[in-house]
Design an enzyme around this catalytic site. Structure first.
Site, PDB file in Angstrom:
ATOM      1  N   HIS A 100      12.758  14.412  -9.236  1.00 41.61           N
ATOM      2  CA  HIS A 100      12.684  15.505  -7.895  1.00 41.61           C
ATOM      3  C   HIS A 100      13.187  14.825  -6.684  1.00 41.61           C
ATOM      4  O   HIS A 100      13.537  15.496  -5.541  1.00 41.61           O
ATOM      5  CB  HIS A 100      11.512  15.851  -7.829  1.00 41.61           C
ATOM      6  CG  HIS A 100      10.603  14.859  -7.521  1.00 41.61           C
ATOM      7  ND1 HIS A 100       9.791  13.873  -8.434  1.00 41.61           N
ATOM      8  CD2 HIS A 100       9.779  14.353  -6.281  1.00 41.61           C
ATOM      9  CE1 HIS A 100       9.004  13.083  -7.819  1.00 41.61           C
ATOM     10  NE2 HIS A 100       8.982  13.210  -6.729  1.00 41.61           N
ATOM     11  N   HIS A 126      12.259   7.281  -0.130  1.00 33.58           N
ATOM     12  CA  HIS A 126      12.988   8.354  -0.756  1.00 33.58           C
ATOM     13  C   HIS A 126      13.578   9.408   0.184  1.00 33.58           C
ATOM     14  O   HIS A 126      13.206   9.164   1.254  1.00 33.58           O
ATOM     15  CB  HIS A 126      11.965   8.777  -1.733  1.00 33.58           C
ATOM     16  CG  HIS A 126      10.898   9.633  -1.209  1.00 33.58           C
ATOM     17  ND1 HIS A 126       9.739   8.776  -0.996  1.00 33.58           N
ATOM     18  CD2 HIS A 126      10.692  10.775  -0.657  1.00 33.58           C
ATOM     19  CE1 HIS A 126       8.741   9.706  -0.222  1.00 33.58           C
ATOM     20  NE2 HIS A 126       9.304  10.627  -0.285  1.00 33.58           N
ATOM     21  N   HIS A 145      11.992   9.097   3.952  1.00 37.10           N
ATOM     22  CA  HIS A 145      10.264   8.774   4.026  1.00 37.10           C
ATOM     23  C   HIS A 145      10.358   7.286   3.823  1.00 37.10           C
ATOM     24  O   HIS A 145      10.622   6.745   2.478  1.00 37.10           O
ATOM     25  CB  HIS A 145       9.582   9.546   3.012  1.00 37.10           C
ATOM     26  CG  HIS A 145       9.647  11.124   3.597  1.00 37.10           C
ATOM     27  ND1 HIS A 145       9.146  12.168   2.947  1.00 37.10           N
ATOM     28  CD2 HIS A 145       9.759  11.536   4.968  1.00 37.10           C
ATOM     29  CE1 HIS A 145       9.209  13.299   3.606  1.00 37.10           C
ATOM     30  NE2 HIS A 145       9.572  12.901   4.775  1.00 37.10           N
TER      31      HIS A 145
END
Length: 267
Positions: A100, A126, A145
């Site tokens: 993801h 990420h 982040h």
């Protein structure tokens, strides 16, 4: 920090410490659940339904401290206190495709951020496309982040926003790793987190993880300065993830009256 604002912030930190216990393990669980949820809105497994997929994810739908949020001037309190102290340094890192998203994980000591006398060790970073946080209703092309944990398992996350423009220097140094990333960890040598550039005025609030299990009690710091990123870099991040996760951003959540603090000076 003005007296009233400081009192509110310290109360929020006390509330955070009491009601949001160790979230380190639940954050790790996010990786194992990547195939059971999506970011496609108005679907059973999309953001509106995350709380119904797994009992442990109930807070995704019922929580009052969910992230991301719109950082609007209407709810901001100006703070004159020191926002944080950054103490980053280069350290060995690996890159991994979590399906993801694409994550860079530091295996050595990459330093820390200190917020109100609590140290949070830098663990990983990420990306989300497009941005998850918005500022006064404006969404951006990408959001980084930087995830930190304290000795007691609490989390502090720094969010950096990007718009299309010149290539980003930090991502440029990781681009080959991003393009060739697999599900297993790949050694990418020394990575200096300082190259992500954090000198900026900031917003801060108490929120949550932005993916299941959506655990609350995260100290969020979002930089006001918007960096640039090239289309090639965004495309590389999108092409590297699993099909269906090219857009991997959770919609903004109801702030439920939460305070947002604005620190009007550089770190």
């Amino acid at each position: 920090m003005e007296p009233n604002t400081k009192t509110i912030f310290l109360f929020a930190m006390f509330f955070f410490d009491i009601f949001f216990p160790n979230i380190l393990l639940v954050y790790a669980r996010e990786v194992g659940h990547k195939a059971s949820y999506t970011y496609k809105q108005k679907t059973d497994k999309g953001p509106e339904g995350w709380g119904n997929i797994d009992p442990d994810w109930k807070v995704c739908n019922t929580g009052k401290f969910q992230s991301p949020i719109d950082l609007t001037n209407e709810r901001v309190s100006l703070v004159h206190d020191q926002a944080w102290k950054l103490d980053y340094k280069p350290a060995p890192a690996v890159i991994v495709n979590r399906g993801h998203d694409i994550m860079v994980s530091w295996k050595g000591d990459a330093g820390k951020v200190t917020i109100h006398q609590t140290d949070f060790k830098l663990v990983q970073c990420h990306w989300h496309t497009p941005s998850e946080h918005t500022i006064n209703g404006t969404s951006y092309d990408l959001e980084l982040h930087m995830v930190h944990t304290s000795a007691h398992g609490k989390h502090a996350v720094i969010g950096v926003l990007y718009k299309l423009g010149e290539p980003n220097e930090f991502i440029a140094k990781l681009l080959n790793g991003i393009k060739g990333v697999e599900k297993k960890e790949k050694d990418i040598g020394m990575v200096d987190p300082r190259e992500a550039r954090f000198q900026s005025k900031i917003y801060r609030y108490i929120g949550s993880l932005t993916a299941p299990p959506c655990t609350e009690g995260v100290i969020w710091t979002v930089l006001t300065k918007v960096n640039t990123v090239s289309m090639e870099q965004i495309t590389a991040l999108k092409e590297a993830v699993d099909d269906g996760f090219e857009v991997n951003s959770r919609p903004v959540q109801d702030p439920h009256g939460r305070s947002v603090w604005f620190y009007n000076h550089n770190v």
